[in-house]
Design an enzyme around this catalytic site. Sequence first.
Site, PDB file in Angstrom:
ATOM      1  N   ARG A  46      38.385  51.002  30.955  1.00  0.00           N
ATOM      2  CA  ARG A  46      39.388  50.971  30.643  1.00  0.00           C
ATOM      3  C   ARG A  46      40.418  51.341  30.721  1.00  0.00           C
ATOM      4  NH1 ARG A  46      35.819  53.177  26.787  1.00  0.00           N
ATOM      5  NH2 ARG A  46      36.264  55.071  27.464  1.00  0.00           N
ATOM      6  N   HIS A  94      35.052  35.894  48.788  1.00  0.00           N
ATOM      7  CA  HIS A  94      34.186  36.383  48.948  1.00  0.00           C
ATOM      8  C   HIS A  94      33.574  35.477  50.414  1.00  0.00           C
ATOM      9  CE1 HIS A  94      29.926  37.339  49.432  1.00  0.00           C
ATOM     10  NE2 HIS A  94      29.887  36.658  49.201  1.00  0.00           N
ATOM     11  N   GLY A 109      27.524  38.003  37.258  1.00  0.00           N
ATOM     12  CA  GLY A 109      26.396  37.604  38.544  1.00  0.00           C
ATOM     13  C   GLY A 109      27.252  38.291  39.173  1.00  0.00           C
ATOM     14  N   ASP A 166      29.085  37.400  42.516  1.00  0.00           N
ATOM     15  CA  ASP A 166      29.234  36.100  43.508  1.00  0.00           C
ATOM     16  C   ASP A 166      28.598  34.865  43.003  1.00  0.00           C
ATOM     17  OD1 ASP A 166      30.101  37.956  44.769  1.00  0.00           O
ATOM     18  OD2 ASP A 166      28.585  38.446  46.311  1.00  0.00           O
TER      19      ASP A 166
HETATM   20  C1  GAR Z   1      37.531  40.396  52.524  1.00  0.00           C
HETATM   21  O1  GAR Z   1      37.050  39.667  54.171  1.00  0.00           O
HETATM   22  C2  GAR Z   1      37.240  39.999  51.350  1.00  0.00           C
HETATM   23  O2  GAR Z   1      36.548  39.072  51.938  1.00  0.00           O
HETATM   24  C3  GAR Z   1      35.781  40.768  51.404  1.00  0.00           C
HETATM   25  O3  GAR Z   1      36.793  42.026  51.910  1.00  0.00           O
HETATM   26  C4  GAR Z   1      36.991  41.733  52.867  1.00  0.00           C
HETATM   27  C5  GAR Z   1      38.827  42.283  52.244  1.00  0.00           C
HETATM   28  O4  GAR Z   1      39.678  42.792  53.425  1.00  0.00           O
HETATM   29  N1  GAR Z   1      35.492  40.540  50.259  1.00  0.00           N
HETATM   30  C6  GAR Z   1      33.577  41.061  49.822  1.00  0.00           C
HETATM   31  O5  GAR Z   1      33.233  41.671  50.634  1.00  0.00           O
HETATM   32  C7  GAR Z   1      33.255  41.064  48.943  1.00  0.00           C
HETATM   33  N2  GAR Z   1      32.101  40.827  47.751  1.00  0.00           N
HETATM   34  P1  GAR Z   1      41.277  43.071  53.161  1.00  0.00           P
HETATM   35  O6  GAR Z   1      40.834  43.773  52.213  1.00  0.00           O
HETATM   36  O7  GAR Z   1      41.736  42.563  54.511  1.00  0.00           O
HETATM   37  O8  GAR Z   1      41.899  42.076  52.113  1.00  0.00           O
END
Ligand code: GAR
Length: 212
Positions: free
Chosen positions: A77, A116, A150, A152
């Site tokens: 929220r 992702h 879901g 991803d």
């Molecule tokens: C990124 O590589 C993103 O793709 C991943 O977290 C990282 C964040 O990096 N996300 C996931 O794994 C989501 N499932 P950042 O904080 O340097 O942007």
Amino acid sequence: MGNIPKTRLGILGSGKGSNMAAIAEACRSGQFPMEIALVLSDIEDSGILARARERGLPARFIAPGRFRTKLDEEAERQYVQTLQTARVDLVVLAGFMRILKGEFLRAFPQRVVNIHPSLLPSFPGLESWRQALDYGVKVTGCTVHLADPGIDTGPILAQQTVPVLDDDTPATLHERIQQAERVLYPATLAALAQGNIRIEGRRTFRIAPPQG
Ligand code: GAR
């Protein structure tokens, strides 16, 4: 850029904030009709909050509540209310390591975007670069997609391939994927802000920008 009103981005992250920084640079360039309205994190001392504050962007920690992998109802929220008060048009997940459920997604229908670090639908979930390396694929990449309930699984907006090299470690592969993310994410958000992406069910299409 004409008279297109700026799309107000609300960025959520839990990590070091390299995607947020790349998006901030794209906004600052003035080439795209978008601006960062707010940066939120579930981690009080996260890099993303520090980097946002260095840039003078509004940045807030909101405690996630009692669960480990999702927000509890009260936290959810608060996130929704804070984003709505900041008049955010698009919620941008940039390494936000909690699953967002129905209530949150219903508050921003088709307006929550995620990045992702793999070519979905391969390697959803955690540490996708390590999953890719362990599986032995020769090509991986990153995916920008709409968030749905879901993990991803939402409609794909854009993907970029990245090669897996013989001497890669999880760290070197992750860094190469992140370099691609820092180009793909701002470009895809800019296309959304410019109204250049049409969404039909699971399929999405680029609309050529008007000439002249
Ligand atoms: C990124 O590589 C993103 O793709 C991943 O977290 C990282 C964040 O990096 N996300 C996931 O794994 C989501 N499932 P950042 O904080 O340097 O942007």
